[in-house]
Write a protein that holds these residues in place. Structure first.
Motif, PDB file in Angstrom:
ATOM      1  N   ASN A   1       0.794  -1.233   0.000  1.00  0.00           N
ATOM      2  CA  ASN A   1       0.000   0.000   0.000  1.00  0.00           C
ATOM      3  C   ASN A   1       0.829   1.287   0.000  1.00  0.00           C
ATOM      4  O   ASN A   1       0.314   2.339  -0.382  1.00  0.00           O
ATOM      5  N   TYR A   2       2.101   1.207   0.403  1.00  0.00           N
ATOM      6  CA  TYR A   2       2.895   2.433   0.543  1.00  0.00           C
ATOM      7  C   TYR A   2       4.308   2.256  -0.004  1.00  0.00           C
ATOM      8  O   TYR A   2       5.247   2.911   0.448  1.00  0.00           O
ATOM      9  N   ARG A   3       4.446   1.414  -0.967  1.00  0.00           N
ATOM     10  CA  ARG A   3       5.754   1.051  -1.515  1.00  0.00           C
ATOM     11  C   ARG A   3       6.607   2.279  -1.857  1.00  0.00           C
ATOM     12  O   ARG A   3       7.798   2.353  -1.517  1.00  0.00           O
ATOM     13  N   HIS A   4       6.009   3.261  -2.533  1.00  0.00           N
ATOM     14  CA  HIS A   4       6.788   4.401  -3.016  1.00  0.00           C
ATOM     15  C   HIS A   4       6.685   5.630  -2.097  1.00  0.00           C
ATOM     16  O   HIS A   4       7.251   6.674  -2.416  1.00  0.00           O
ATOM     17  N   HIS A   5       5.969   5.494  -1.011  1.00  0.00           N
ATOM     18  CA  HIS A   5       5.835   6.629  -0.098  1.00  0.00           C
ATOM     19  C   HIS A   5       7.147   6.862   0.642  1.00  0.00           C
ATOM     20  O   HIS A   5       7.766   5.921   1.144  1.00  0.00           O
ATOM     21  N   ARG A   6       7.521   8.119   0.705  1.00  0.00           N
ATOM     22  CA  ARG A   6       8.804   8.455   1.311  1.00  0.00           C
ATOM     23  C   ARG A   6       8.663   8.635   2.823  1.00  0.00           C
ATOM     24  O   ARG A   6       7.627   9.051   3.320  1.00  0.00           O
ATOM     25  N   ILE A   7       9.767   8.359   3.502  1.00  0.00           N
ATOM     26  CA  ILE A   7       9.742   8.370   4.958  1.00  0.00           C
ATOM     27  C   ILE A   7      11.097   8.830   5.487  1.00  0.00           C
ATOM     28  O   ILE A   7      12.128   8.661   4.834  1.00  0.00           O
ATOM     29  N   MET A   8      11.090   9.447   6.675  1.00  0.00           N
ATOM     30  CA  MET A   8      12.323   9.938   7.278  1.00  0.00           C
ATOM     31  C   MET A   8      13.081   8.787   7.931  1.00  0.00           C
ATOM     32  O   MET A   8      12.519   8.025   8.721  1.00  0.00           O
ATOM     33  N   LEU A   9      14.344   8.692   7.619  1.00  0.00           N
ATOM     34  CA  LEU A   9      15.141   7.536   8.014  1.00  0.00           C
ATOM     35  C   LEU A   9      16.472   7.990   8.611  1.00  0.00           C
ATOM     36  O   LEU A   9      17.052   8.988   8.172  1.00  0.00           O
ATOM     37  N   LYS A  10      16.931   7.265   9.636  1.00  0.00           N
ATOM     38  CA  LYS A  10      18.270   7.512  10.192  1.00  0.00           C
ATOM     39  C   LYS A  10      19.121   6.274   9.961  1.00  0.00           C
ATOM     40  O   LYS A  10      18.676   5.151  10.229  1.00  0.00           O
ATOM     41  N   ALA A  11      20.339   6.480   9.444  1.00  0.00           N
ATOM     42  CA  ALA A  11      21.259   5.367   9.205  1.00  0.00           C
ATOM     43  C   ALA A  11      22.545   5.602   9.972  1.00  0.00           C
ATOM     44  O   ALA A  11      23.040   6.729  10.051  1.00  0.00           O
ATOM     45  N   VAL A  12      23.065   4.542  10.557  1.00  0.00           N
ATOM     46  CA  VAL A  12      24.307   4.631  11.338  1.00  0.00           C
ATOM     47  C   VAL A  12      25.345   3.693  10.740  1.00  0.00           C
ATOM     48  O   VAL A  12      25.088   2.511  10.525  1.00  0.00           O
ATOM     49  N   GLU A  13      26.489   4.269  10.468  1.00  0.00           N
ATOM     50  CA  GLU A  13      27.672   3.506  10.064  1.00  0.00           C
ATOM     51  C   GLU A  13      28.783   3.903  11.027  1.00  0.00           C
ATOM     52  O   GLU A  13      29.535   4.838  10.791  1.00  0.00           O
ATOM     53  N   GLY A  14      28.872   3.217  12.150  1.00  0.00           N
ATOM     54  CA  GLY A  14      29.845   3.592  13.176  1.00  0.00           C
ATOM     55  C   GLY A  14      29.132   3.783  14.512  1.00  0.00           C
ATOM     56  O   GLY A  14      28.305   2.964  14.911  1.00  0.00           O
ATOM     57  N   VAL A  15      29.437   4.898  15.189  1.00  0.00           N
ATOM     58  CA  VAL A  15      28.834   5.146  16.503  1.00  0.00           C
ATOM     59  C   VAL A  15      27.526   5.914  16.330  1.00  0.00           C
ATOM     60  O   VAL A  15      27.268   6.530  15.296  1.00  0.00           O
ATOM     61  N   LEU A  16      26.727   5.883  17.374  1.00  0.00           N
ATOM     62  CA  LEU A  16      25.374   6.441  17.317  1.00  0.00           C
ATOM     63  C   LEU A  16      25.366   7.920  16.940  1.00  0.00           C
ATOM     64  O   LEU A  16      24.541   8.361  16.127  1.00  0.00           O
ATOM     65  N   GLU A  17      26.278   8.685  17.519  1.00  0.00           N
ATOM     66  CA  GLU A  17      26.256  10.132  17.281  1.00  0.00           C
ATOM     67  C   GLU A  17      26.629  10.508  15.856  1.00  0.00           C
ATOM     68  O   GLU A  17      26.470  11.649  15.442  1.00  0.00           O
ATOM     69  N   GLU A  18      27.081   9.534  15.072  1.00  0.00           N
ATOM     70  CA  GLU A  18      27.426   9.797  13.675  1.00  0.00           C
ATOM     71  C   GLU A  18      26.295   9.420  12.721  1.00  0.00           C
ATOM     72  O   GLU A  18      26.468   9.404  11.501  1.00  0.00           O
TER      73      GLU A  18
END
Length: 430
Positions: free
Chosen positions: A151-168
């Motif tokens: 139902n929402y395949r192409h709907h955009r959403i806010m995302l956070k990605a981490v590569e390393g430590v959390l604050e990065e």
């Protein structure tokens, strides 16, 4: 000699006919009786009015409010500071009242918890998990990965990605389909993704309708805020395994409410009064339509570097696991951090009621949205909802205008993303 009579026994200007005299006497007695009835009627009306007022007063919910108009809680004179030791003592007394043993080392899991018992034992005092709310929701029954992909395949959403430590961690916008493609690629403490979107559900009423009733939120004074500055109240959180929040206290120091649709979270909950051990980042702002201070720690409590944060070893916390279908309520003043033990979908919201509203109003003042001197002298004598209504009526029009501009900007950004989603879908179908 009676007053008003002549010496010869006649009434002045009146005939001496005895029949007429008796008639005048009866008329005089009647008039005197009417004068006596009038105050009796007034007294009767007064008694009935008092009875009606008392009946109305005892028939409304406000009867349960306890008004404390002492100087200790008078916001017009000094900043309000929540006394957590006093709340702890109150909880001990109420536990005894309900016949429970004192419990200050764990978070209890409850079912069939009445609203009154919630207010007495937990609200603004101690965290609790309620197990019999979410299973009745349509979201609990239908929100699967397949459901969102269909139902929402192409709907955009806010995302956070981490590569390393959390604050990065880095925030960006991706489609639901792109997020789902990341699920199999994330697999350790330093490599994960997390949807943290305040607006996705708000802009999709059909999804909001899947979130059923939560009686713990029946009294929520955020509903009394003007629409321009009312906090967004349905944050969608969808994280891969190992994804986690920051260690923080929620905006306005409100009561946090987390509902897990499916998956499993592990929480670390820090009782109030430990700020010196938590390395709170200074001068942060929440960025909400009604701006406020932001209380985020630099520490990742699930991956601590004690070389950088040695004081954190002194911090005390309670650890609890929240499973699918459970609601966790975290009181004002408690720092907390969530860790997803597996892929987890949840919703977070907030609560402002009779037990924490002064904390939230104080945070709004700290955010420089209102000058304390604007509060009238009688402010602390009002009932809690009336205090909130009056407080909101004093928010400057400039602040309301700024709040509307922020909300409009966010909504415009969301609408632009939705338009792009439709364009992408049309291209793919072509």
């Amino acid at each position: 000699m009676k007053r008003g009579w002549l010496k010869d026994g006649r009434m002045p200007g009146k005939p001496t006919n005895p029949h007429k005299l008796r008639s005048h006497l009866r008329e005089l007695a009647y008039l005197q009786s009417r004068e006596l009835v009038t105050p009796c009627r007034l007294l009767l009306v007064l008694i009935v009015s008092i009875c009606l007022v008392l009946l109305i007063a005892y028939s409304v919910d406000y009867k349960e409010y306890i008004i404390d108009d002492t100087d200790e809680v008078n916001m017009t004179k000094r900043p309000y500071v929540q006394d957590h030791q006093c709340l702890k003592q109150t909880r001990e007394e109420m536990l005894s009242h309900y016949g429970y043993s004192p419990s200050f080392q764990k978070v209890e899991k409850r079912s069939s918890l009445s609203l009154e018992e919630f207010w007495d034992l937990y609200d603004a005092k101690w965290p609790v998990i309620v197990q019999d709310i979410v299973p009745d929701w349509e979201a609990y029954k239908t929100w699967s990965k397949e459901f969102f992909l269909k139902n929402y395949r192409h709907h955009r959403i806010m995302l956070k990605a981490v590569e390393g430590v959390l604050e990065e961690g880095v925030a960006f916008v991706r489609s639901i389909e792109e997020f789902l493609s990341l699920l199999d690629q994330c697999g350790d403490m330093r490599h994960w993704s997390y949807i943290e979107d305040e607006m996705f559900l708000l802009q999709r009423p059909e999804l909001r309708s899947h979130i059923g009733n939560n009686y713990l939120l029946d009294e929520n004074f955020f509903n009394l805020f003007p629409p321009q500055i009312r906090p967004w109240d349905s944050m969608l959180l969808w994280g891969t395994k190992y994804s986690r929040s920051t260690l923080h206290m929620d905006p306005y120091n409100w009561t946090a409410v987390s509902a897990v649709i499916w998956g499993r979270k592990r929480w670390k909950l820090f009782p109030p009064g430990q700020d010196t051990y938590l390395y709170i980042s200074p001068k942060q702002r929440c960025g909400f339509p009604l701006d406020c201070r932001k209380y985020n720690s630099k520490v990742d409590s699930f991956d601590v570097d004690y070389m950088w944060y040695p004081k954190f070893q002194k911090a005390e916390y309670i650890e609890v696991e929240q499973n699918s279908g459970e609601v966790l309520v975290i009181p004002s003043g408690w720092f907390h951090q969530a860790f997803n033990e597996e892929e987890t979908l949840s919703i977070s919201t907030q609560l402002m009621n009779r037990n924490n509203y002064l904390v939230i109003l104080e945070e709004i003042i700290k955010g420089k949205n209102l000058n304390r001197k604007q509060l009238p002298p009688h402010f602390n004598t009002l009932l809690p909802p009336d205090q909130v209504k009056l407080f909101m009526s004093l928010i400057p029009k400039k602040i309301l205008k700024q709040g509307k501009e922020i909300t409009d900007f966010v909504l415009e950004s969301v609408n632009m993303s939705s338009t792009q989603d439709l364009d992408n879908s049309a291209l793919e179908e072509a």
